[in-house]
Scaffold this motif. Sequence first.
Motif, PDB file in Angstrom:
ATOM      1  N   TYR A  59       1.249   9.845  -5.119  1.00  0.00           N
ATOM      2  CA  TYR A  59       1.725  11.199  -4.820  1.00  0.00           C
ATOM      3  C   TYR A  59       2.640  11.712  -5.928  1.00  0.00           C
ATOM      4  O   TYR A  59       2.572  12.888  -6.308  1.00  0.00           O
ATOM      5  CB  TYR A  59       2.465  11.205  -3.483  1.00  0.00           C
ATOM      6  CG  TYR A  59       2.938  12.578  -3.070  1.00  0.00           C
ATOM      7  CD1 TYR A  59       2.027  13.586  -2.760  1.00  0.00           C
ATOM      8  CD2 TYR A  59       4.296  12.873  -3.001  1.00  0.00           C
ATOM      9  CE1 TYR A  59       2.457  14.852  -2.392  1.00  0.00           C
ATOM     10  CE2 TYR A  59       4.732  14.132  -2.632  1.00  0.00           C
ATOM     11  CZ  TYR A  59       3.810  15.119  -2.327  1.00  0.00           C
ATOM     12  OH  TYR A  59       4.237  16.371  -1.970  1.00  0.00           O
ATOM     13  N   GLN A  60       3.477  10.815  -6.470  1.00  0.00           N
ATOM     14  CA  GLN A  60       4.344  11.215  -7.576  1.00  0.00           C
ATOM     15  C   GLN A  60       3.513  11.563  -8.810  1.00  0.00           C
ATOM     16  O   GLN A  60       3.829  12.513  -9.536  1.00  0.00           O
ATOM     17  CB  GLN A  60       5.325  10.087  -7.907  1.00  0.00           C
ATOM     18  CG  GLN A  60       6.318  10.432  -9.013  1.00  0.00           C
ATOM     19  CD  GLN A  60       7.167  11.640  -8.673  1.00  0.00           C
ATOM     20  OE1 GLN A  60       7.750  11.711  -7.589  1.00  0.00           O
ATOM     21  NE2 GLN A  60       7.248  12.600  -9.581  1.00  0.00           N
ATOM     22  N   ARG A  71       0.829  -1.205   0.000  1.00  0.00           N
ATOM     23  CA  ARG A  71       0.000   0.000   0.000  1.00  0.00           C
ATOM     24  C   ARG A  71       0.864   1.255   0.000  1.00  0.00           C
ATOM     25  O   ARG A  71       0.522   2.248  -0.647  1.00  0.00           O
ATOM     26  CB  ARG A  71      -0.919  -0.001   1.221  1.00  0.00           C
ATOM     27  CG  ARG A  71      -1.998  -1.078   1.178  1.00  0.00           C
ATOM     28  CD  ARG A  71      -2.883  -1.008   2.404  1.00  0.00           C
ATOM     29  NE  ARG A  71      -3.838  -2.113   2.431  1.00  0.00           N
ATOM     30  CZ  ARG A  71      -4.734  -2.304   3.383  1.00  0.00           C
ATOM     31  NH1 ARG A  71      -4.784  -1.458   4.407  1.00  0.00           N
ATOM     32  NH2 ARG A  71      -5.563  -3.322   3.332  1.00  0.00           N
ATOM     33  N   LEU A  72       1.971   1.208   0.718  1.00  0.00           N
ATOM     34  CA  LEU A  72       2.876   2.355   0.749  1.00  0.00           C
ATOM     35  C   LEU A  72       3.433   2.643  -0.639  1.00  0.00           C
ATOM     36  O   LEU A  72       3.584   3.810  -1.026  1.00  0.00           O
ATOM     37  CB  LEU A  72       4.013   2.089   1.735  1.00  0.00           C
ATOM     38  CG  LEU A  72       5.014   3.232   1.938  1.00  0.00           C
ATOM     39  CD1 LEU A  72       4.305   4.481   2.448  1.00  0.00           C
ATOM     40  CD2 LEU A  72       6.119   2.808   2.898  1.00  0.00           C
ATOM     41  N   ILE A  73       3.717   1.593  -1.404  1.00  0.00           N
ATOM     42  CA  ILE A  73       4.191   1.769  -2.778  1.00  0.00           C
ATOM     43  C   ILE A  73       3.133   2.479  -3.611  1.00  0.00           C
ATOM     44  O   ILE A  73       3.429   3.404  -4.379  1.00  0.00           O
ATOM     45  CB  ILE A  73       4.546   0.401  -3.398  1.00  0.00           C
ATOM     46  CG1 ILE A  73       5.772  -0.198  -2.706  1.00  0.00           C
ATOM     47  CG2 ILE A  73       4.797   0.533  -4.899  1.00  0.00           C
ATOM     48  CD1 ILE A  73       6.102  -1.606  -3.151  1.00  0.00           C
ATOM     49  N   VAL A  74       1.874   2.053  -3.449  1.00  0.00           N
ATOM     50  CA  VAL A  74       0.771   2.677  -4.188  1.00  0.00           C
ATOM     51  C   VAL A  74       0.629   4.143  -3.795  1.00  0.00           C
ATOM     52  O   VAL A  74       0.446   5.020  -4.654  1.00  0.00           O
ATOM     53  CB  VAL A  74      -0.547   1.919  -3.927  1.00  0.00           C
ATOM     54  CG1 VAL A  74      -1.718   2.636  -4.587  1.00  0.00           C
ATOM     55  CG2 VAL A  74      -0.451   0.490  -4.451  1.00  0.00           C
ATOM     56  N   TYR A  75       0.734   4.442  -2.498  1.00  0.00           N
ATOM     57  CA  TYR A  75       0.587   5.821  -2.033  1.00  0.00           C
ATOM     58  C   TYR A  75       1.707   6.712  -2.569  1.00  0.00           C
ATOM     59  O   TYR A  75       1.466   7.849  -2.992  1.00  0.00           O
ATOM     60  CB  TYR A  75       0.578   5.860  -0.499  1.00  0.00           C
ATOM     61  CG  TYR A  75      -0.555   5.080   0.125  1.00  0.00           C
ATOM     62  CD1 TYR A  75      -1.750   4.870  -0.566  1.00  0.00           C
ATOM     63  CD2 TYR A  75      -0.427   4.528   1.401  1.00  0.00           C
ATOM     64  CE1 TYR A  75      -2.780   4.143   0.007  1.00  0.00           C
ATOM     65  CE2 TYR A  75      -1.464   3.804   1.975  1.00  0.00           C
ATOM     66  CZ  TYR A  75      -2.632   3.611   1.270  1.00  0.00           C
ATOM     67  OH  TYR A  75      -3.655   2.892   1.830  1.00  0.00           O
ATOM     68  N   ARG A  76       2.925   6.188  -2.552  1.00  0.00           N
ATOM     69  CA  ARG A  76       4.054   6.968  -3.070  1.00  0.00           C
ATOM     70  C   ARG A  76       3.917   7.200  -4.572  1.00  0.00           C
ATOM     71  O   ARG A  76       4.191   8.301  -5.070  1.00  0.00           O
ATOM     72  CB  ARG A  76       5.366   6.245  -2.769  1.00  0.00           C
ATOM     73  CG  ARG A  76       5.785   6.310  -1.304  1.00  0.00           C
ATOM     74  CD  ARG A  76       7.085   5.575  -1.073  1.00  0.00           C
ATOM     75  NE  ARG A  76       7.562   5.734   0.301  1.00  0.00           N
ATOM     76  CZ  ARG A  76       8.649   5.143   0.780  1.00  0.00           C
ATOM     77  NH1 ARG A  76       9.369   4.341  -0.005  1.00  0.00           N
ATOM     78  NH2 ARG A  76       9.017   5.344   2.033  1.00  0.00           N
TER      79      ARG A  76
END
Length: 265
Positions: A209-210, A201-206
């Motif tokens: 944001y990019q 999920r953190l990968i998706v959030y980053r």
Amino acid sequence: MSKDKKTKEKSTKKALIILISALAICFLAGYIVGKIMGKVEKTQSFDAVVTAIRAFALDAIPILFAVVSLLGCLLPVIAYARCNMLYKQLQKDRENDDLWDTLEEKLNVPMIMSNIFSIIELCLFFCFLYDVEKGYGKVSGYQSAMWVIAVAMFVITMAIEILIPKLTVDIEKKLNPEKRGNALDFQFRKVWMSSCDEAERLIVYRAGYQAFLSTNVVCLILCIVIFIFTFLFKTDIMGFVYVCMILLVNNVSYMMRAAKLERRR
């Protein structure tokens, strides 16, 4: 001088250099456009150039649409076939961690290709229909056939580009049985995210944001370019308005969502 202070000064200098470079580029672009406009006003030949460019673009759209449609059918299929081949090899050697990592990385390729080609083909499809409506093929008497061919090509390529991600997700689900969701379901992203762990999920959030930052930068650049082209090519101002609307929605949706999440803390 401490390391943190040196890093801060280096970051400030880098930001200043980027700002000065951006201002210099904008000044140079304005100077070039001004010189071009001055010559156009003197020679009164710019309208002929614009007409020739538009005619060339209208003639090139059908060819470009056909080429992109062909590539959109072939490249994602080839990328998926390679992934499927790696998956079959992995079934014979389940303990091969290198092969496992390679397959996980390669699974991104057909997904990326399918998404990129589907967006480009959607754009070219409507451009092609506009081209036909403006008279492409009318002289030769095959204008109606062009409509049928365009729709058929679009439906076939879009079907392939919908099917390939579905098959790719199926391989991912076989590799990771805890993953859930049907790629053809409208609720797929929500179901898929619920089956992801915190790191995923953190990968998706980053990445999201990019994408937000990239959209802002691209929209600002497009605003400048379209504003210049409005005077250069005597086009309508609505293109500028549309880009500003995208920029507004992108920022408002981000800020509203961020504010809502903060209230839940």
